[in-house]
Design a protein around this motif. Sequence first.
Motif, mmCIF file in Angstrom:
data_model
loop_
_atom_site.group_PDB
_atom_site.id
_atom_site.type_symbol
_atom_site.label_atom_id
_atom_site.label_comp_id
_atom_site.label_asym_id
_atom_site.label_seq_id
_atom_site.Cartn_x
_atom_site.Cartn_y
_atom_site.Cartn_z
ATOM 1 N N SER A 52 0.966 -1.103 -0.019
ATOM 2 C CA SER A 52 -0.121 -0.014 0.150
ATOM 3 C C SER A 52 0.834 1.145 0.188
ATOM 4 O O SER A 52 1.790 1.301 0.718
ATOM 5 C CB SER A 52 -0.876 0.060 1.307
ATOM 6 O OG SER A 52 -1.519 1.308 1.384
ATOM 7 N N GLY A 53 0.213 2.139 -0.741
ATOM 8 C CA GLY A 53 0.979 3.604 -0.751
ATOM 9 C C GLY A 53 1.090 4.322 0.447
ATOM 10 O O GLY A 53 1.767 5.280 0.946
ATOM 11 N N ALA A 54 0.214 3.776 1.541
ATOM 12 C CA ALA A 54 0.007 4.081 2.889
ATOM 13 C C ALA A 54 1.510 3.981 3.574
ATOM 14 O O ALA A 54 1.774 4.475 4.796
ATOM 15 C CB ALA A 54 -0.963 3.922 3.446
ATOM 16 N N ASN A 55 2.052 2.955 3.298
ATOM 17 C CA ASN A 55 3.473 2.624 3.679
ATOM 18 C C ASN A 55 4.335 1.671 2.987
ATOM 19 O O ASN A 55 4.329 0.551 2.935
ATOM 20 C CB ASN A 55 2.950 1.545 5.027
ATOM 21 C CG ASN A 55 4.000 1.170 5.925
ATOM 22 O OD1 ASN A 55 5.249 1.805 5.674
ATOM 23 N ND2 ASN A 55 3.813 0.329 6.980
ATOM 24 N N LEU A 56 5.004 2.451 2.259
ATOM 25 C CA LEU A 56 6.088 2.158 1.176
ATOM 26 C C LEU A 56 7.214 2.784 1.050
ATOM 27 O O LEU A 56 7.320 4.157 1.183
ATOM 28 C CB LEU A 56 5.154 2.099 -0.121
ATOM 29 C CG LEU A 56 5.682 1.298 -1.383
ATOM 30 C CD1 LEU A 56 5.448 -0.296 -1.211
ATOM 31 C CD2 LEU A 56 4.892 1.616 -2.394
ATOM 32 N N GLY A 57 8.445 2.127 0.858
ATOM 33 C CA GLY A 57 9.675 2.742 0.890
ATOM 34 C C GLY A 57 10.678 2.127 -0.093
ATOM 35 O O GLY A 57 10.760 0.974 -0.378
ATOM 36 N N LEU A 58 11.308 2.800 -0.804
ATOM 37 C CA LEU A 58 12.320 2.554 -1.645
ATOM 38 C C LEU A 58 13.468 3.759 -1.980
ATOM 39 O O LEU A 58 13.296 5.113 -1.930
ATOM 40 C CB LEU A 58 11.758 2.131 -2.905
ATOM 41 C CG LEU A 58 11.203 2.930 -4.059
ATOM 42 C CD1 LEU A 58 10.897 2.640 -5.168
ATOM 43 C CD2 LEU A 58 9.765 3.750 -3.280
ATOM 44 N N PRO A 59 14.798 3.399 -2.129
ATOM 45 C CA PRO A 59 15.575 4.509 -2.346
ATOM 46 C C PRO A 59 15.366 5.113 -3.629
ATOM 47 O O PRO A 59 14.593 4.711 -4.564
ATOM 48 C CB PRO A 59 16.932 3.382 -2.696
ATOM 49 C CG PRO A 59 16.687 2.180 -1.876
ATOM 50 C CD PRO A 59 15.406 1.799 -2.264
ATOM 51 N N THR A 60 15.999 6.390 -3.684
ATOM 52 C CA THR A 60 15.668 7.264 -4.906
ATOM 53 C C THR A 60 16.150 6.487 -6.243
ATOM 54 O O THR A 60 15.437 6.552 -7.260
ATOM 55 C CB THR A 60 16.290 8.570 -4.781
ATOM 56 O OG1 THR A 60 17.819 8.093 -4.557
ATOM 57 C CG2 THR A 60 15.883 9.256 -3.496
ATOM 58 N N ALA A 61 17.285 5.976 -6.184
ATOM 59 C CA ALA A 61 17.709 5.025 -7.413
ATOM 60 C C ALA A 61 16.597 4.158 -8.061
ATOM 61 O O ALA A 61 16.252 4.190 -9.025
ATOM 62 C CB ALA A 61 19.052 4.305 -7.276
ATOM 63 N N ALA A 62 16.219 3.321 -7.081
ATOM 64 C CA ALA A 62 14.933 2.420 -7.306
ATOM 65 C C ALA A 62 13.711 3.082 -8.017
ATOM 66 O O ALA A 62 13.248 2.487 -8.981
ATOM 67 C CB ALA A 62 14.662 1.487 -6.207
ATOM 68 N N TYR A 63 13.323 4.119 -7.449
ATOM 69 C CA TYR A 63 12.085 4.803 -7.796
ATOM 70 C C TYR A 63 12.424 5.463 -9.160
ATOM 71 O O TYR A 63 11.587 5.280 -10.088
ATOM 72 C CB TYR A 63 11.846 6.063 -7.004
ATOM 73 C CG TYR A 63 10.443 6.540 -7.148
ATOM 74 C CD1 TYR A 63 9.406 5.871 -7.097
ATOM 75 C CD2 TYR A 63 10.241 7.872 -8.128
ATOM 76 C CE1 TYR A 63 8.034 6.342 -7.054
ATOM 77 C CE2 TYR A 63 8.994 8.294 -8.074
ATOM 78 C CZ TYR A 63 7.940 7.755 -7.871
ATOM 79 O OH TYR A 63 6.579 8.225 -7.878
ATOM 80 N N ARG A 64 13.508 6.010 -9.529
ATOM 81 C CA ARG A 64 13.941 6.511 -10.924
ATOM 82 C C ARG A 64 13.868 5.258 -11.836
ATOM 83 O O ARG A 64 13.372 5.393 -13.023
ATOM 84 C CB ARG A 64 15.202 7.138 -10.838
ATOM 85 C CG ARG A 64 15.060 8.520 -10.098
ATOM 86 C CD ARG A 64 16.694 9.384 -10.340
ATOM 87 N NE ARG A 64 17.594 8.790 -9.996
ATOM 88 C CZ ARG A 64 18.187 8.912 -8.621
ATOM 89 N NH1 ARG A 64 17.619 9.970 -7.879
ATOM 90 N NH2 ARG A 64 19.023 8.544 -8.215
ATOM 91 N N THR A 65 14.447 4.207 -11.273
ATOM 92 C CA THR A 65 14.435 2.905 -12.447
ATOM 93 C C THR A 65 13.125 2.649 -12.871
ATOM 94 O O THR A 65 12.814 2.199 -13.794
ATOM 95 C CB THR A 65 15.352 1.783 -11.743
ATOM 96 O OG1 THR A 65 16.663 2.010 -11.353
ATOM 97 C CG2 THR A 65 15.424 0.625 -12.631
ATOM 98 N N LEU A 66 12.115 2.746 -11.754
ATOM 99 C CA LEU A 66 10.775 1.886 -12.034
ATOM 100 C C LEU A 66 10.085 3.276 -12.837
ATOM 101 O O LEU A 66 8.983 2.749 -13.508
ATOM 102 C CB LEU A 66 10.020 1.835 -10.895
ATOM 103 C CG LEU A 66 10.619 0.569 -10.173
ATOM 104 C CD1 LEU A 66 10.189 0.501 -8.693
ATOM 105 C CD2 LEU A 66 10.527 -0.692 -10.861
ATOM 106 N N GLY A 67 10.397 4.309 -13.008
ATOM 107 C CA GLY A 67 9.588 5.518 -13.373
ATOM 108 C C GLY A 67 8.401 5.907 -12.636
ATOM 109 O O GLY A 67 7.730 6.696 -13.160
ATOM 110 N N GLY A 68 8.389 5.554 -11.289
ATOM 111 C CA GLY A 68 7.798 6.079 -10.540
ATOM 112 C C GLY A 68 6.150 5.518 -10.638
ATOM 113 O O GLY A 68 5.821 4.756 -11.478
#
Length: 340
Positions: A177-193
């Motif tokens: 759930s987006g109410a409790n989710l975490g990831l490094p900035t590099a991973a978020y950029r890799t996924l495209g958000g």
Amino acid sequence: MVTESRAGVVPVAICVPARDEAASLPGLFAALELLDRRDVSPVLCLLLDSCEDASADVVRDYGARASLPVMVEHMVQPGANAGRARHAAMLLGLSALGGEGLLLSTDADSTPAPDWLQAMVAGARRADIVAGKVVRTVTRPNPLQDRIERYYEALHAIRRVLDPVAWEATTSHHHASGANLGLPTAAYRTLGGFLPLSHGEDARLVDDAARAGLRVRRDAASVVHTSDRRLGRVAQGLAGALRALDRDSDAIAVAHPEDVAWQYRRHAEARHAFAGGDYPSLAAAIGLTTDHVRGVARDCANAEAFAMCVVPTPPAGMRQVTLAEAEAALASMAAGRRAA
């Protein structure tokens, strides 16, 4: 993996989209003030999405007395779009961190537990994306929703018996759930958000992460309490699901546990096949040609991506059954494992 500063402090952006949440935001702010911040440097990134209530005033008042930095951005969109708003909040977080650190997502009607930051940072040291546990604050009981959650919790427990992975939490859970989710900035950029989806953007991001070969950790040590309100900001979010269950308990259908377990077993077999190159045996087990399986393997970065991408639906499809039928079948499967 999570990035630390030279002093061993982890920079964290707490990213929150809010749409007309003046009544809920004080609860979130109070919870943030209680967070254990040892070796963590958090900044709150609030995305005010087309607010027409007093949310901006509430945020301004909190910002004047907050014990952590607060960044605020406004956006206007014609209709509620959870994915677009959540992505905008994460982009604000990326900007606040200067591109490096840990992005945490939560909601304006939610309250993280005091050890939330510590649990998320610990999880991010072991995996690429951490899906924490979301606990409903019960103001109006919904026994059927409780049963559904227990069913999927038990099914996920079977998953990690049939398909264990090194990065999973000791105490896990089933959802993302987006109410409790975490990831490094590099991973978020890799996924495209987060994609601009009206709902389900959080589950889609986690699914895309696994298919890209990122290690997803469903960690029950990370807890966020969220509202069980029936009037939410999107038509098909948790509030809408609870309303539907209040009205029509007979309409509930869930995946048959035997079909889901079939996929879990094949995921484990796919990981072993990728490591050892034994694609003919896997192809026979999942009903595909060896050439097809090898082709998928060539396009996958690691065993996780391969397992998530190559395993199809079960040969007879993914059956949908009533919750009672699924519970009985799951109990039978559990009894069989204990007897084995």
